[in-house]
Scaffold this active site. Structure first.
Site, PDB file in Angstrom:
ATOM      1  NE  ARG A 228      -3.608   0.187   2.477  1.00 44.25           N
ATOM      2  CZ  ARG A 228      -4.831   0.233   1.974  1.00 44.25           C
ATOM      3  NH1 ARG A 228      -5.365  -0.841   1.464  1.00 44.25           N
ATOM      4  NH2 ARG A 228      -5.522   1.344   1.975  1.00 44.25           N
TER       5      ARG A 228
ATOM      6  CG  ASN B 255      -4.927   5.159   4.122  1.00 46.41           C
ATOM      7  OD1 ASN B 255      -4.380   5.823   3.243  1.00 46.41           O
ATOM      8  ND2 ASN B 255      -5.730   4.151   3.859  1.00 46.41           N
ATOM      9  N   GLY B 256      -4.927   8.621   4.179  1.00 48.75           N
ATOM     10  CA  GLY B 256      -5.871   9.541   3.533  1.00 48.75           C
ATOM     11  C   GLY B 256      -5.283  10.940   3.430  1.00 48.75           C
TER      12      GLY B 256
ATOM     13  CE  LYS C 161      -0.179  -4.617 -15.019  1.00 53.84           C
ATOM     14  NZ  LYS C 161      -1.603  -4.550 -14.895  1.00 53.84           N
TER      15      LYS C 161
ATOM     16  CD  GLU D   6       1.196  -1.119 -12.697  1.00 55.24           C
ATOM     17  OE1 GLU D   6       0.915  -1.989 -13.539  1.00 55.24           O
ATOM     18  OE2 GLU D   6       0.437  -0.816 -11.775  1.00 55.24           O
TER      19      GLU D   6
ATOM     20  CG  HIS E  93      -4.488   8.039 -38.706  1.00 62.90           C
ATOM     21  ND1 HIS E  93      -4.894   8.719 -39.828  1.00 62.90           N
ATOM     22  CD2 HIS E  93      -5.054   6.810 -38.782  1.00 62.90           C
ATOM     23  CE1 HIS E  93      -5.697   7.944 -40.552  1.00 62.90           C
ATOM     24  NE2 HIS E  93      -5.798   6.778 -39.936  1.00 62.90           N
TER      25      HIS E  93
HETATM   26  O1  M6R Z   1      -8.407  -1.503  -7.051  1.00 54.63           O
HETATM   27  P1  M6R Z   1      -8.752  -0.935  -8.403  1.00 54.63           P
HETATM   28  O2  M6R Z   1      -9.018  -1.978  -9.410  1.00 54.63           O
HETATM   29  O3  M6R Z   1      -9.865   0.069  -8.339  1.00 54.63           O
HETATM   30  O4  M6R Z   1      -7.441  -0.162  -8.843  1.00 54.63           O
HETATM   31  C1  M6R Z   1      -7.418   0.585 -10.020  1.00 54.63           C
HETATM   32  C2  M6R Z   1      -6.008   0.936 -10.417  1.00 54.63           C
HETATM   33  O5  M6R Z   1      -5.397   1.712  -9.421  1.00 54.63           O
HETATM   34  C3  M6R Z   1      -5.150  -0.309 -10.662  1.00 54.63           C
HETATM   35  O6  M6R Z   1      -5.726  -1.153 -11.599  1.00 54.63           O
HETATM   36  C4  M6R Z   1      -3.746   0.100 -11.152  1.00 54.63           C
HETATM   37  O7  M6R Z   1      -3.823   0.676 -12.415  1.00 54.63           O
HETATM   38  C5  M6R Z   1      -2.825  -1.123 -11.144  1.00 54.63           C
HETATM   39  N1  M6R Z   1      -1.600  -0.814 -10.483  1.00 54.63           N
HETATM   40  C6  M6R Z   1      -2.508  -1.597 -12.505  1.00 54.63           C
HETATM   41  O8  M6R Z   1      -1.636  -2.679 -12.526  1.00 54.63           O
END
Ligand code: M6R
Length: 610
Positions: free
Chosen positions: A27, A100-101, A487, A490, A506
């Protein structure tokens, strides 16, 4: 995005907190800390910049003993990653808080508290809350009352856990906009942002609702709702087994999760499809009535879940003949909409806690949609609790920040939903049986793709020294290309863009040269011949092609064209199957580049802030 864990017990809590943080590290992972109360006049605190392992070393050298504690792993919002900005934050020697937040009005509160004589040692919004609660505590003499009276002053999203050295037998927690779960033990109780953190100590969980505040003691849990009314929250058992959040024999969670796909796709189908048809009762007792009346579908999601929604649009329009729009939640929530009558609002989210998706859902509920359907992987999440109908994916805990099995199970659930909707809109029993039979073959087909892992690893070497890449697909494979590009960027930090192959000339063709690998997914469908022409356009410019193609599609390997031959797949289920080689490709590129595959830089698994 940050992870919170807390415990009140007969035993020392340091080990519980550390293990909880390790499990929550997905997280946020820029710093970590804990505070423990041991009956003395001060809270003991340790904070370290970097990963939880740095904190573990620190507390191994200087243990924090005590029976009450809170801990945190951070994903920075206010203030850079640093030891001073790491949580827990304290006010005085006794009060410690983790958060958290985001507190939106923190500046105004900070000015006010400064004027009251409080000194700030960090740049965070959280320290403001620590001082605000301390100020109330000095006036009211009760931690619970101090937290309760601080809540109406806070604007934004938060899950908070607070302890005070003068009250060494309980912690006070509250939530508004960020998740918080209570782990119910025997003679001990726990709290966390996610139940995964607590699996070594309990399998029974209570999910706090928005606006709840709870007083947690080792033998008692008292919860009040926003109005101050005492409430009971249901206790649920965690169903997936404590080891589902372990890496096991795999080097990374991501690889484990890629390999789990045959099993979890099957699990997502279980009880929802027979050999030849979808069981719409399995979508809920209200499903039949709802599906009869849906005339339009609006899909909302973020990231990978958004890509799943984009695939579903092709299915919904083709099979059900129902118009479907798809939009990312962060855009949808900030614009005016024209809502067609009888529009179903469909949210897709792995975590069920994505702030933008939840905000869009909350708006939609006021805006006149027919109903809200959620496709989600986390039971008890905010999305599940706030939607009218839910189809749970059965992916089990997904720990790797890069989503893999969540995506393919979302697609499975979306195809089941589409077939149910399509049946209400004239899909023939034969066509339904044909697609359901294809769906039953998907787990086996995914296993066949996993068997190609060695070849895909070999292919990945060509990406090692590249800075950019293009992903191409046509039709429902375009979102698959988008997911492949997401992917790769990331976890390998290689810039990757996806284009519908027909758009190449294009604009993006200008980028193509020998330094720009072009990845393409080419099932054998009615667009394959057009796709082959697009590939010629790339070859003619010296671009190197990496093609994942159906054996029978006639795409031939030659110099500069690397082809991975895939088994034949039904064109409707092809997006599920063709996703898997792209996941493996990204994984191997990242491993070769030596990046942190499961916790890529700057990201967090669950985006619970805007
Ligand atoms: O938990 P969620 O499916 O709502 O999350 C959405 C995105 O944050 C999540 O899919 C993010 O793009 C991933 N890290 C992609 O691998």
């Amino acid at each position: 995005m940050c992870g919170i864990v807390g415990a009140v017990s007969e035993r020392d809590v340091q080990g519980i907190l550390l293990e909880g943080l390790r499990r929550l590290e997905y997280r946020g992972y820029d710093s970590a800390g804990m505070a423990v109360i041991n009956g003395g006049p001060h809270a003991q605190r340790a904070r370290e910049l970097g990963k939880v392992s740095a904190l573990a070393e620190a507390v191994e050298a200087n243990p924090l003993n005590g029976h009450l504690g809170i801990a945190h792993t951070r994903w920075a919002t206010h203030g850079e990653p640093s030891q001073l900005n790491a949580h827990p934050h304290m006010s005085g020697d006794g009060l410690a808080i983790v958060h958290n937040g985001i507190i939106e009005n923190y500046q105004e509160l900070r000015d006010e508290l400064k004027a009251d004589g409080f000194e700030f040692t960090s740049q965070t919004d959280t320290e403001v809350v620590a001082h605000l609660i301390q100020k109330n505590y000095r006036e009211q003499g009760s931690l619970y009352d101090a937290v309760k009276s601080a809540i109406p002053r806070l604007r934004g999203a938060y899950a908070l856990a607070v302890v005070h050295a003068d009250e060494p037998d309980h912690l006070v927690v509250c939530r508004e906009g960020s998740p918080l779960v209570i782990g119910v033990g025997i003679g001990e109780n726990f709290i966390a942002s996610d139940q995964l953190a607590l699996l070594p100590v309990t399998d029974r969980f209570m999910f706090l609702e928005e606006g709840d505040i709870a007083d947690i003691r080792k033998d008692r849990i008292e919860i009040h709702d926003r109005e101050g009314t005492p409430v009971e929250r249901e206790t649920n058992r965690f169903e997936h087994g404590a080891d589902s959040a372990e890496k096991g024999e795999y080097r990374h969670f991501m690889l484990k999760e890629i390999y789990e796909q045959p099993k979890v796709i099957k699990a997502t189908m279980e009880g929802r499809v027979t050999d030849s048809r979808v069981l719409e009762q399995a979508l809920g007792t209200e499903a039949a009535n709802l599906l009869d009346n849906v005339r339009h579908v609006q899909i909302i999601a973020c990231g990978t879940s958004y890509h799943a929604g984009m695939v579903a649009r092709y299915w919904i329009e083709e099979l059900a003949g129902v118009p479907c729009s798809v939009e990312v939640a962060s855009e949808f929530r900030y614009r005016k909409h024209v809502i067609q009558p009888d529009t179903l609002f469909l949210c897709i989210s792995q975590s069920g806690e994505t702030a933008d998706t939840l905000a869009a859902l909350r708006q939609a509920k006021k805006a006149g949609f027919r109903a809200a359907l959620a496709i989600c992987n986390v039971p008890g999440s905010s999305l599940v609790r706030e939607s009218d109908l839910v189809i749970m994916t059965q992916a089990g805990p997904e720990i790797g920040v890069a989503s893999t099995k969540a995506f393919t199970t979302q697609l499975t659930a979306l195809l089941i939903f589409t077939l149910a909707l399509a049946r209400h809109n004239g899909l023939s029993a034969e066509r339904e049986a044909d697609i359901v039979s294809a769906l039953h073959q998907v787990p086996g087909q995914v296993s066949d793709i996993l068997a190609l892992n060695g070849g895909i690893e070999e292919m990945s070497r060509a990406f090692m020294d590249k800075f950019h890449s293009l992903f191409l697909g046509r039709g429902s494979q375009f979102p698959v290309a988008m997911e492949g590009a997401l992917k790769l960027k990331e976890i390998s930090y290689i810039h990757a863009e996806a284009y519908p192959a027909g758009e190449l000339k294009h604009g993006p063709l200008a980028l193509v040269d020998s330094e720009m690998p072009v990845v393409t997914v080419a099932p054998n469908n009615d667009l394959v011949e057009k796709l082959k022409s697009n590939l010629e356009e790339v070859r003619a410019r010296g671009g190197e092609l990496f093609v994942f193609a159906d054996k029978s599609a006639g795409v031939k390997a030659e110099e500069g064209v690397h082809v991975m031959q895939l088994p034949p797949v039904h064109e409707i289920t092809a997006p599920i199957v063709y996703t898997v080689p792209l996941q493996l490709l990204s994984y191997h590129v990242a491993v070769l580049k030596g990046t942190d595959v499961d916790q890529p830089r700057n990201l967090a698994k669950s985006v619970t802030v805007e």
